[in-house]
Design an enzyme around this catalytic site. Structure first.
Site, PDB file in Angstrom:
ATOM      1  N   ARG A   1       0.795  -1.211   0.000  1.00 32.35           N
ATOM      2  CA  ARG A   1       0.000   0.000   0.000  1.00 32.35           C
ATOM      3  C   ARG A   1       0.840   1.279   0.000  1.00 32.35           C
ATOM      4  O   ARG A   1       0.531   2.238  -0.705  1.00 32.35           O
ATOM      5  CB  ARG A   1      -0.928  -0.009   1.214  1.00 32.35           C
ATOM      6  CG  ARG A   1      -1.800   1.216   1.309  1.00 32.35           C
ATOM      7  CD  ARG A   1      -2.735   1.188   2.507  1.00 32.35           C
ATOM      8  NE  ARG A   1      -3.474   2.432   2.571  1.00 32.35           N
ATOM      9  CZ  ARG A   1      -4.507   2.725   1.807  1.00 32.35           C
ATOM     10  NH1 ARG A   1      -4.931   1.851   0.911  1.00 32.35           N
ATOM     11  NH2 ARG A   1      -5.129   3.882   1.914  1.00 32.35           N
TER      12      ARG A   1
ATOM     13  N   CYS B   1      -1.762  -5.002   3.177  1.00 31.67           N
ATOM     14  CA  CYS B   1      -2.600  -5.798   4.081  1.00 31.67           C
ATOM     15  C   CYS B   1      -4.074  -5.540   3.808  1.00 31.67           C
ATOM     16  O   CYS B   1      -4.495  -4.406   3.607  1.00 31.67           O
ATOM     17  CB  CYS B   1      -2.301  -5.448   5.540  1.00 31.67           C
ATOM     18  SG  CYS B   1      -0.796  -6.178   6.193  1.00 31.67           S
TER      19      CYS B   1
ATOM     20  N   PRO C   1      -9.350   3.791   2.182  1.00 28.35           N
ATOM     21  CA  PRO C   1      -9.423   4.534   0.931  1.00 28.35           C
ATOM     22  C   PRO C   1      -8.327   5.589   0.821  1.00 28.35           C
ATOM     23  O   PRO C   1      -7.728   6.006   1.807  1.00 28.35           O
ATOM     24  CB  PRO C   1     -10.804   5.193   0.998  1.00 28.35           C
ATOM     25  CG  PRO C   1     -11.083   5.324   2.460  1.00 28.35           C
ATOM     26  CD  PRO C   1     -10.465   4.118   3.094  1.00 28.35           C
ATOM     27  N   VAL C   2      -8.068   6.019  -0.425  1.00 24.36           N
ATOM     28  CA  VAL C   2      -7.046   7.035  -0.674  1.00 24.36           C
ATOM     29  C   VAL C   2      -7.680   8.403  -0.910  1.00 24.36           C
ATOM     30  O   VAL C   2      -7.008   9.324  -1.391  1.00 24.36           O
ATOM     31  CB  VAL C   2      -6.169   6.642  -1.884  1.00 24.36           C
ATOM     32  CG1 VAL C   2      -5.407   5.351  -1.604  1.00 24.36           C
ATOM     33  CG2 VAL C   2      -7.011   6.497  -3.145  1.00 24.36           C
TER      34      VAL C   2
END
EC number: 2.5.1.7
Length: 430
Positions: free
Chosen positions: A102, A126, A132-133
């Site tokens: 990530r 993971c 969320p981004v």
């Protein structure tokens, strides 16, 4: 696939060297994209996530050398690595690389700030909730970026070739988004003020790195960070802070098994709340000239309630390990997770060892038992996997932890460090 075999019941005694923090090393490595000079990082741990990020940075044209050479170094623990991003050859971070970790998504900030464009796959890592981004993208838009999401990629461009400073208030605290916006704003035109920013020690370490490179950042470690953008950044030599999660993990292992261990190089101020909680369980924790000493004699483990929250509160990355410790407490404890919505995947595996745990929403109620019994268990993520190791160290008989590739992402030579303190633990290769 490798697995770890543990025969429980042995007290830990000796010393454990604490490695450099993975969660600090990764953003510092990514910061190398901000300059065409060499960034030298000391105390970089030898972990799967670090090696993966080296591959991702290499895809962009970043060259590296380990203690002066490219070969991996196996002797010792953490390493010194030189990163040179003099020639950025590609501003695209492809799915096949980013999907494995990530944090690799964070390259979007430095690439956009220095090169004026970036195309980055949506992240992996993971599988803990959705993570969320949105905050990353909203923050970059606040700095003037044009963004589009197409076929799983975020395509970002600057207007007129440079980001522009602005005030941005995080709707919720986000360590990753704070890292990204701090890096991006370092090369933006004008002043950026980040409010409700993350306060974690890893944020401070990154700010120290960026300032050593010539950035003008103040307030890191507080909810308000001010960045006065500069035209360019230079190289620097920076040390990665010791891993507070590794420190807390081994402290809990001693608290659970009993014994007397010095955690060499640990800095208590990086995890004081967690150390206070561990002390409340009955362990004796003192600071030494070289680190932290953790000791627990024959007294039982006292139950303690905890709630995870952003720094300086109890860290979510120690929640699974603490649950492992509480499985053998004398009474009931409540563990509430407020950071991630799906971080109790270790509960059913701890139950295989005999733990009594019930879930109620985001709270786990742990009814301590007198003893755990070894069994085969399956790691589901990085922190859950090490909670099973801790429980296995205290369980009667043999425990086998499968899917240990999760452990390799965040713990440097774990079985060696524990074995040196008297644990019966070994890695079995498939």
């Amino acid at each position: 696939m490798d697995r770890i075999r543990i025969v429980g019941g042995n007290k830990l005694a000796g010393s454990i060297p604490i490695s450099g923090a993975k969660n600090a090393a990764l953003p510092l490595m990514i910061a190398s994209l901000l300059t065409d000079d060499t960034l030298t990082l000391e105390n970089v741990p030898h972990l799967a996530d670090v090696e993966q990020l080296i591959r991702i940075l290499g895809n962009h044209g970043v060259d590296y050398s380990v203690n002066g050479r490219r070969e991996k170094q196996n002797e010792g623990y953490s390493r010194t690595i030189n990163f040179s991003a003099r020639n950025i050859v590609d501003t695209t971070a492809p799915y096949e690389l980013v999907s494995k970790m990530r944090a690799s998504f964070w390259v979007i900030g430095p690439l956009l700030a220095r090169m004026g464009e970036a195309k980055v796959s949506l992240p992996g890592g993971c599988a803990i909730g959705t993570r969320p981004v949105d905050l990353f993208l909203e923050g970059l838009q606040a700095l003037g970026a044009d963004l589009d999401v197409d076929t799983g990629y975020v395509i970002a461009k600057t207007k007129n070739g440079r980001l522009v400073g602005n005030r941005y208030v995080f709707p919720k605290v986000s360590v990753g988004a704070t890292h990204v916006l701090m890096m991006a704003a370092s090369l933006a035109k004008g002043e950026t003020v980040l409010e409700n920013a993350a306060c974690e020690p890893e944020i401070v370490n990154l700010a120290e790195c960026l300032n050593a490179m010539g950035a003008r950042i103040s307030g890191a470690g507080t909810p308000t960070i001010t960045i006065d953008g500069v035209e360019s950044l230079s190289g620097a030599r920076v040390r990665v802070i010791p891993d507070r999660i590794e420190t807390g993990t081994y402290a809990m292992a001693v608290a659970m098994t009993g014994g007397d261990v010095v955690l060499e190089g640990a800095r208590p101020e990086l995890l004081q709340t967690a150390l206070d909680v561990i002390s409340q369980t009955g362990a004796e924790i003192t600071q030494t000239n070289s680190g932290i000493r953790v000791k627990r004699n024959g007294a039982g483990i006292s139950p303690v309630d905890v709630t995870t929250a952003p720094f300086p509160a109890f860290p979510t990355d120690l929640q699974a390990q603490f649950m492992g410790l509480m499985t053998m407490a004398k009474g009931k404890s409540r563990i509430t997770e407020t950071i991630f919505e799906n971080r109790f995947m270790h509960v059913q595996e701890l139950a295989r060892l005999g733990a009594h745990i019930t879930l109620s929403g985001q709270t786990a109620i742990v009814d301590g038992v007198a003893k755990l019994k070894g069994a085969p268990v399956m790691a589901t993520d990085l922190r859950a996997s090490v909670s099973l190791v801790i429980a296995g160290l205290a369980a009667e008989g043999e425990t086998t932890v499968n899917r240990v590739y999760h452990l390799d992402r965040g713990f440097e030579r774990l079985e060696e460090k524990l074995s040196n303190c008297g644990a019966v633990i070994e890695r079995i290769s498939a």
